[in-house]
Design an enzyme around this catalytic site. Structure first.
Site, mmCIF file in Angstrom:
data_model
loop_
_atom_site.group_PDB
_atom_site.id
_atom_site.type_symbol
_atom_site.label_atom_id
_atom_site.label_comp_id
_atom_site.label_asym_id
_atom_site.label_seq_id
_atom_site.Cartn_x
_atom_site.Cartn_y
_atom_site.Cartn_z
ATOM 1 C CG LEU A 1 8.429 2.589 4.560
ATOM 2 C CD1 LEU A 1 8.101 1.356 3.730
ATOM 3 C CD2 LEU A 1 7.183 3.388 4.824
ATOM 4 C CE1 TYR A 41 1.097 -0.318 4.391
ATOM 5 C CE2 TYR A 41 0.198 1.891 4.323
ATOM 6 C CZ TYR A 41 0.948 0.931 4.950
ATOM 7 O OH TYR A 41 1.569 1.235 6.134
ATOM 8 C CE LYS A 96 3.322 3.299 3.355
ATOM 9 N NZ LYS A 96 3.477 3.211 4.809
ATOM 10 C CD GLU A 116 10.340 1.971 10.127
ATOM 11 O OE1 GLU A 116 10.107 2.979 9.437
ATOM 12 O OE2 GLU A 116 10.204 0.819 9.687
HETATM 13 N N1 PDD Z 1 3.183 5.400 7.306
HETATM 14 N N2 PDD Z 1 7.815 4.030 8.694
HETATM 15 C C1 PDD Z 1 6.675 3.334 8.708
HETATM 16 C C2 PDD Z 1 6.648 2.013 9.391
HETATM 17 C C3 PDD Z 1 5.524 3.865 8.084
HETATM 18 O O1 PDD Z 1 4.383 3.162 8.085
HETATM 19 C C4 PDD Z 1 5.593 5.143 7.477
HETATM 20 C C5 PDD Z 1 4.409 5.755 6.787
HETATM 21 C C6 PDD Z 1 6.817 5.833 7.491
HETATM 22 C C7 PDD Z 1 6.980 7.186 6.832
HETATM 23 O O2 PDD Z 1 6.910 7.086 5.440
HETATM 24 P P1 PDD Z 1 6.472 8.334 4.541
HETATM 25 O O3 PDD Z 1 7.366 9.443 4.915
HETATM 26 O O4 PDD Z 1 6.706 7.854 3.156
HETATM 27 O O5 PDD Z 1 5.029 8.622 4.821
HETATM 28 C C8 PDD Z 1 7.910 5.248 8.102
HETATM 29 C C9 PDD Z 1 1.981 5.805 6.605
HETATM 30 C C10 PDD Z 1 1.733 7.267 6.705
HETATM 31 C C11 PDD Z 1 0.826 4.952 7.095
HETATM 32 O O6 PDD Z 1 1.006 3.736 7.171
HETATM 33 O O7 PDD Z 1 -0.255 5.475 7.356
#
Ligand code: PDD
Length: 287
Positions: A205, A35, A149, A181
């Site tokens: 991620l 996703y 993801k 993270e």
């Molecule tokens: N989450 N790490 C994890 C585990 C994440 O699920 C996310 C993003 C990030 C940050 O990624 P980005 O900067 O590309 O949004 C880091 C999204 C927002 C979610 O699952 O809702």
């Protein structure tokens, strides 16, 4: 309004109430899918190219054939906004699974991926961005390929729930003595004018906002050190912050009930927040 009525299903637009999936759907039964969450500000995508690239990286990693090219999905996502006459702050959620087929762990043959995307409103978290948030620490119990993801989010869900039950915003995850993270965001520590964060390996991620934070830091002449820190390091951090598409650059002012420095957002974090607002084309909306 929360979820907008027109959704993207495969390459078609349909009303959200008419989308149904068979119970033998691999996303539902195996979490066999991927996703993306892309930020929208005033009806326009932020970092869409980066998210579409990551979508293809994730698909390739788990061998899902996406039924479109990067250009095609980008254009469909733009159409999704215009079809819904979306002009506010929100997100798009896009999911692709290995399709619908009788339950069997091995890949089904000749089965198209199931893809859908929908748009919803999401105002900026202005109060948290200004005041900062608290976090707890938890063990990182996820698999080895966190750069994908994937829909398999059970450890993330449990960690976020623990944070929420503690009255905290996020859970900072630790594996083998190192902070990786957070449950749904990347995390950083500032010490003596340098930003530290876990390197972009398979353990985290590779956040689209993280990529930008690295560039903002370069623009501000702040060293960006891809070196993992430990939970113990947090105790004498000057600043801690997190980043994600939904949380932007968010100060963390308390971890496990202990204040970070003075317990208020730090200068480096605030400079990065300003850089983010400029990059995303935002006017000052913080209170
Ligand atoms: N989450 N790490 C994890 C585990 C994440 O699920 C996310 C993003 C990030 C940050 O990624 P980005 O900067 O590309 O949004 C880091 C999204 C927002 C979610 O699952 O809702």
């Amino acid at each position: 309004m929360s979820v907008y009525p027109i959704i993207l299903s495969q390459a078609d637009f349909t009303n959200r109430d008419s989308l149904t999936y068979p119970f033998e759907e691999r996303g539902l039964q195996f979490g066999d899918g991927i996703y993306e969450v892309i930020r929208i500000y005033q009806g326009a995508y932020y970092l869409i190219t980066e998210h579409v690239n990551r979508l293809f990286r994730s698909a390739e990693a788990i061998k899902i054939d996406l039924p479109f090219s990067r250009q095609e999905i980008t254009s469909l996502l733009h159409d999704l906004l215009s079809q819904n006459e979306m002009t506010s702050d929100g997100i798009v959620y896009l999911q692709a699974t290995r399709g619908s087929a009788p339950r069997n762990h091995a890949f089904p043959v000749d089965t198209p991926a199931n893809v859908y995307a929908y748009v919803q409103d999401m105002p900026r978290k202005t109060k948290n961005l200004t005041n900062g948030v608290s976090a707890i620490t938890k063990r990182d119990t996820r698999w080895e390929n966190c750069y994908i993801k994937s829909l398999n989010l059970l450890p993330n869900v449990l960690a976020k729930q623990a944070a929420q039950e503690n009255g905290s915003y996020e859970a900072i995850l630790e594996r083998d003595g190192k902070v990786t993270e957070c449950s749904s965001s990347n995390v950083y520590l500032v010490k003596d004018g340098k930003i530290y964060t876990h390197p972009a390996t398979n353990r985290i991620l590779h956040g689209c906002v993280r990529m930008r934070v690295e560039q903002f830091a370069a623009g501000l002449n702040i060293p960006f050190v891809e070196q993992a820190f430990s939970i113990e390091d947090i105790a004498d951090a000057d600043e801690v912050f997190l980043s994600s598409s939904t949380s932007e650059v968010m100060p963390i002012v308390e971890v496990d009930g202990k204040k970070i420095a003075e317990g208020i957002p730090g200068k480096t974090t605030q400079m990065l927040q300003e850089a983010y607002e400029v990059d995303a084309g935002l006017v000052k909306q913080r209170i």
